[in-house]
Design a protein around this motif. Structure first.
Motif, PDB file in Angstrom:
ATOM      1  N   ARG A 181      38.012 -53.342 -12.905  1.00 42.24           N
ATOM      2  CA  ARG A 181      39.040 -52.680 -12.106  1.00 42.24           C
ATOM      3  C   ARG A 181      40.340 -52.600 -12.905  1.00 42.24           C
ATOM      4  NH1 ARG A 181      40.692 -55.214  -6.338  1.00 42.24           N
ATOM      5  NH2 ARG A 181      38.407 -55.439  -6.303  1.00 42.24           N
ATOM      6  N   TYR A 182      40.990 -51.436 -12.812  1.00 44.56           N
ATOM      7  CA  TYR A 182      42.326 -51.278 -13.382  1.00 44.56           C
ATOM      8  C   TYR A 182      43.305 -51.046 -12.233  1.00 44.56           C
ATOM      9  CZ  TYR A 182      46.448 -49.200 -15.485  1.00 44.56           C
ATOM     10  OH  TYR A 182      47.744 -48.931 -15.832  1.00 44.56           O
ATOM     11  N   THR A 183      44.467 -51.706 -12.293  1.00 37.17           N
ATOM     12  CA  THR A 183      45.478 -51.589 -11.239  1.00 37.17           C
ATOM     13  C   THR A 183      46.846 -51.350 -11.860  1.00 37.17           C
ATOM     14  OG1 THR A 183      44.244 -53.116  -9.822  1.00 37.17           O
ATOM     15  CG2 THR A 183      46.537 -52.713  -9.255  1.00 37.17           C
ATOM     16  N   ASP A 184      47.572 -50.399 -11.288  1.00 35.56           N
ATOM     17  CA  ASP A 184      48.957 -50.136 -11.681  1.00 35.56           C
ATOM     18  C   ASP A 184      49.834 -50.482 -10.487  1.00 35.56           C
ATOM     19  OD1 ASP A 184      51.448 -49.157 -12.366  1.00 35.56           O
ATOM     20  OD2 ASP A 184      50.647 -47.364 -13.348  1.00 35.56           O
ATOM     21  N   TYR A 185      50.662 -51.522 -10.644  1.00 36.76           N
ATOM     22  CA  TYR A 185      51.524 -51.962  -9.552  1.00 36.76           C
ATOM     23  C   TYR A 185      52.890 -51.260  -9.548  1.00 36.76           C
ATOM     24  CZ  TYR A 185      48.217 -55.719  -8.625  1.00 36.76           C
ATOM     25  OH  TYR A 185      47.093 -56.439  -8.293  1.00 36.76           O
ATOM     26  N   GLY A 186      53.082 -50.322 -10.442  1.00 36.20           N
ATOM     27  CA  GLY A 186      54.351 -49.607 -10.469  1.00 36.20           C
ATOM     28  C   GLY A 186      55.492 -50.506 -10.903  1.00 36.20           C
ATOM     29  N   SER A 187      56.672 -50.274 -10.338  1.00 31.55           N
ATOM     30  CA  SER A 187      57.851 -51.060 -10.723  1.00 31.55           C
ATOM     31  C   SER A 187      58.574 -51.566  -9.480  1.00 31.55           C
ATOM     32  CB  SER A 187      58.803 -50.216 -11.581  1.00 31.55           C
ATOM     33  OG  SER A 187      59.289 -49.115 -10.848  1.00 31.55           O
ATOM     34  N   ASP A 188      59.161 -52.747  -9.599  1.00 31.93           N
ATOM     35  CA  ASP A 188      59.972 -53.356  -8.546  1.00 31.93           C
ATOM     36  C   ASP A 188      61.230 -53.934  -9.177  1.00 31.93           C
ATOM     37  OD1 ASP A 188      58.348 -53.348  -5.927  1.00 31.93           O
ATOM     38  OD2 ASP A 188      56.885 -54.100  -7.381  1.00 31.93           O
ATOM     39  N   ARG A 189      62.298 -53.974  -8.394  1.00 29.75           N
ATOM     40  CA  ARG A 189      63.542 -54.557  -8.890  1.00 29.75           C
ATOM     41  C   ARG A 189      63.536 -56.052  -8.611  1.00 29.75           C
ATOM     42  NH1 ARG A 189      67.946 -52.605 -11.041  1.00 29.75           N
ATOM     43  NH2 ARG A 189      67.147 -50.484 -10.720  1.00 29.75           N
ATOM     44  N   LEU A 190      63.527 -56.833  -9.678  1.00 33.24           N
ATOM     45  CA  LEU A 190      63.511 -58.292  -9.590  1.00 33.24           C
ATOM     46  C   LEU A 190      64.659 -58.847 -10.419  1.00 33.24           C
ATOM     47  CD1 LEU A 190      59.669 -58.761 -10.051  1.00 33.24           C
ATOM     48  CD2 LEU A 190      60.920 -59.016  -7.919  1.00 33.24           C
ATOM     49  N   LEU A 191      65.494 -59.675  -9.788  1.00 33.18           N
ATOM     50  CA  LEU A 191      66.670 -60.242 -10.449  1.00 33.18           C
ATOM     51  C   LEU A 191      67.542 -59.148 -11.049  1.00 33.18           C
ATOM     52  CD1 LEU A 191      65.185 -63.412 -12.175  1.00 33.18           C
ATOM     53  CD2 LEU A 191      66.595 -63.311 -10.107  1.00 33.18           C
ATOM     54  N   GLY A 192      67.623 -58.026 -10.340  1.00 37.78           N
ATOM     55  CA  GLY A 192      68.500 -56.946 -10.775  1.00 37.78           C
ATOM     56  C   GLY A 192      67.934 -56.040 -11.836  1.00 37.78           C
ATOM     57  N   ALA A 193      66.704 -56.290 -12.277  1.00 43.38           N
ATOM     58  CA  ALA A 193      66.101 -55.457 -13.321  1.00 43.38           C
ATOM     59  C   ALA A 193      64.815 -54.829 -12.794  1.00 43.38           C
ATOM     60  CB  ALA A 193      65.812 -56.290 -14.567  1.00 43.38           C
ATOM     61  N   LYS A 194      64.478 -53.659 -13.296  1.00 41.73           N
ATOM     62  CA  LYS A 194      63.252 -52.983 -12.899  1.00 41.73           C
ATOM     63  C   LYS A 194      62.102 -53.521 -13.737  1.00 41.73           C
ATOM     64  CE  LYS A 194      63.544 -48.759 -11.595  1.00 41.73           C
ATOM     65  NZ  LYS A 194      63.670 -47.278 -11.523  1.00 41.73           N
ATOM     66  N   VAL A 195      61.125 -54.125 -13.058  1.00 35.74           N
ATOM     67  CA  VAL A 195      59.987 -54.755 -13.741  1.00 35.74           C
ATOM     68  C   VAL A 195      58.715 -53.981 -13.412  1.00 35.74           C
ATOM     69  CG1 VAL A 195      58.628 -56.852 -14.006  1.00 35.74           C
ATOM     70  CG2 VAL A 195      61.108 -57.010 -13.645  1.00 35.74           C
ATOM     71  N   LYS A 196      58.019 -53.551 -14.460  1.00 35.31           N
ATOM     72  CA  LYS A 196      56.745 -52.841 -14.306  1.00 35.31           C
ATOM     73  C   LYS A 196      55.587 -53.775 -14.617  1.00 35.31           C
ATOM     74  CE  LYS A 196      58.671 -48.352 -15.627  1.00 35.31           C
ATOM     75  NZ  LYS A 196      58.547 -47.201 -16.570  1.00 35.31           N
ATOM     76  N   GLY A 197      54.427 -53.431 -14.090  1.00 41.38           N
ATOM     77  CA  GLY A 197      53.261 -54.253 -14.385  1.00 41.38           C
ATOM     78  C   GLY A 197      51.960 -53.537 -14.085  1.00 41.38           C
ATOM     79  N   ASP A 198      50.950 -53.787 -14.914  1.00 41.00           N
ATOM     80  CA  ASP A 198      49.599 -53.307 -14.640  1.00 41.00           C
ATOM     81  C   ASP A 198      48.615 -54.432 -14.921  1.00 41.00           C
ATOM     82  OD1 ASP A 198      49.277 -53.475 -17.386  1.00 41.00           O
ATOM     83  OD2 ASP A 198      49.353 -51.330 -17.720  1.00 41.00           O
ATOM     84  N   GLU A 199      47.355 -54.195 -14.579  1.00 42.10           N
ATOM     85  CA  GLU A 199      46.363 -55.277 -14.681  1.00 42.10           C
ATOM     86  C   GLU A 199      44.977 -54.708 -14.908  1.00 42.10           C
ATOM     87  OE1 GLU A 199      45.997 -58.812 -11.721  1.00 42.10           O
ATOM     88  OE2 GLU A 199      44.444 -57.357 -11.174  1.00 42.10           O
ATOM     89  N   HIS A 200      44.211 -55.398 -15.752  1.00 41.56           N
ATOM     90  CA  HIS A 200      42.781 -55.161 -15.920  1.00 41.56           C
ATOM     91  C   HIS A 200      42.067 -56.425 -15.418  1.00 41.56           C
ATOM     92  CE1 HIS A 200      43.567 -51.767 -18.756  1.00 41.56           C
ATOM     93  NE2 HIS A 200      44.629 -52.507 -19.059  1.00 41.56           N
ATOM     94  N   ARG A 201      40.921 -56.229 -14.822  1.00 38.07           N
ATOM     95  CA  ARG A 201      40.162 -57.416 -14.407  1.00 38.07           C
ATOM     96  C   ARG A 201      38.662 -57.135 -14.434  1.00 38.07           C
ATOM     97  NH1 ARG A 201      41.219 -58.395  -7.996  1.00 38.07           N
ATOM     98  NH2 ARG A 201      43.396 -58.258  -8.656  1.00 38.07           N
ATOM     99  N   VAL A 202      37.895 -58.186 -14.688  1.00 41.94           N
ATOM    100  CA  VAL A 202      36.441 -58.151 -14.544  1.00 41.94           C
ATOM    101  C   VAL A 202      36.084 -59.206 -13.505  1.00 41.94           C
ATOM    102  CG1 VAL A 202      35.883 -57.221 -16.814  1.00 41.94           C
ATOM    103  CG2 VAL A 202      36.234 -59.676 -16.551  1.00 41.94           C
ATOM    104  N   MET A 203      35.183 -58.828 -12.584  1.00 40.46           N
ATOM    105  CA  MET A 203      34.844 -59.695 -11.470  1.00 40.46           C
ATOM    106  C   MET A 203      33.336 -59.745 -11.277  1.00 40.46           C
ATOM    107  SD  MET A 203      37.880 -60.586 -10.184  1.00 40.46           S
ATOM    108  CE  MET A 203      37.601 -61.086  -8.488  1.00 40.46           C
ATOM    109  N   GLY A 204      32.865 -60.892 -10.794  1.00 42.31           N
ATOM    110  CA  GLY A 204      31.484 -61.027 -10.359  1.00 42.31           C
ATOM    111  C   GLY A 204      31.472 -61.506  -8.923  1.00 42.31           C
TER     112      GLY A 204
END
Length: 215
Positions: A181-204
């Motif tokens: 699975r690939y996930t894009d969490y977009g961006s959020d303002r944390l501690l006054g700064a815009k923080v972006k993040g995405d994630e790859h995962r393998v699951m069973g």
């Protein structure tokens, strides 16, 4: 005298043949018994509700220099599949929720996530007890940033997710699977700064499918 005896014998033989033919005509006609066929065994179907547990590993990226969170994920999922009549096509919907030990630290900055989940639509193609599927939908997760000497801030991030996997029905009620699975969490303002993040995962995962009777 001999002629009379021969004539009598012939007459008697004809009479016996006539009586035998009449009796045979009176007998019921013979009909062969119908062939015995084994009852049809219903083929496996993916239709029905299910619930399961899963575990895996995730890694991602942020726009914070050098911070690339990674770690283990464990949780559960539930959903419902419908296999179209006479077709290998399987449609479904699924939601999952997981404990997340995903984090990373560089210098005095730390980014982490304590939980994550998603609600996805699924479409698959069944090869009897094997199911190849793709899935996509809405993802949500806890995102937290800590900066030494400044403080911490957290948000519930919303994003999108896509992926796919392969599932196998080991029995009529128990299935196992693996997925990416690939996930894009977009961006959020944390501690006054815009923080972006995405994630790859393998699951069973392993799931129990309930019988459809009563649903």
């Amino acid at each position: 005298m001999i002629r009379i005896a021969l004539l009598g014998a012939a007459s008697a033989g004809a009479l016996v043949a006539l009586v035998a033919g009449a009796q045979a005509a009176d007998l019921p006609a013979y009909e062969p018994a119908p062939a015995v066929t084994a009852p049809a065994v219903p083929s496996f179907t993916w239709t029905g509700p299910y619930i399961g547990v899963q575990a895996g590993y995730a890694w991602g990226d942020t726009n914070i220099r050098g911070v690339k969170p990674e770690g283990f994920i464990v949780g559960g999922y539930a959903g419902y599949n419908v296999q179209l009549d006479g077709s290998p096509v399987v449609l479904g919907v699924e939601t999952d929720f997981n404990y997340s030990d995903v984090d990373d630290r560089r210098g005095g900055v730390r980014a982490q996530s304590d939980w994550a989940g998603a609600t996805r639509a699924r479409v698959g193609y069944a090869f009897d007890r094997f199911l190849a599927y793709a899935a996509g939908g809405v993802a949500y997760a806890d995102r937290e940033v800590r900066v030494r000497g400044v403080g911490r801030d957290s948000k519930t991030a919303l994003g999108w997710t896509v992926g796919g996997g392969l599932e196998y029905a080991a029995t009529d009620n128990v299935s196992v699977r693996g997925e990416y699975r690939y996930t894009d969490y977009g961006s959020d303002r944390l501690l006054g700064a815009k923080v972006k993040g995405d994630e790859h995962r393998v699951m069973g995962g392993v799931a129990y499918k309930f019988d459809t009777f009563g649903f």
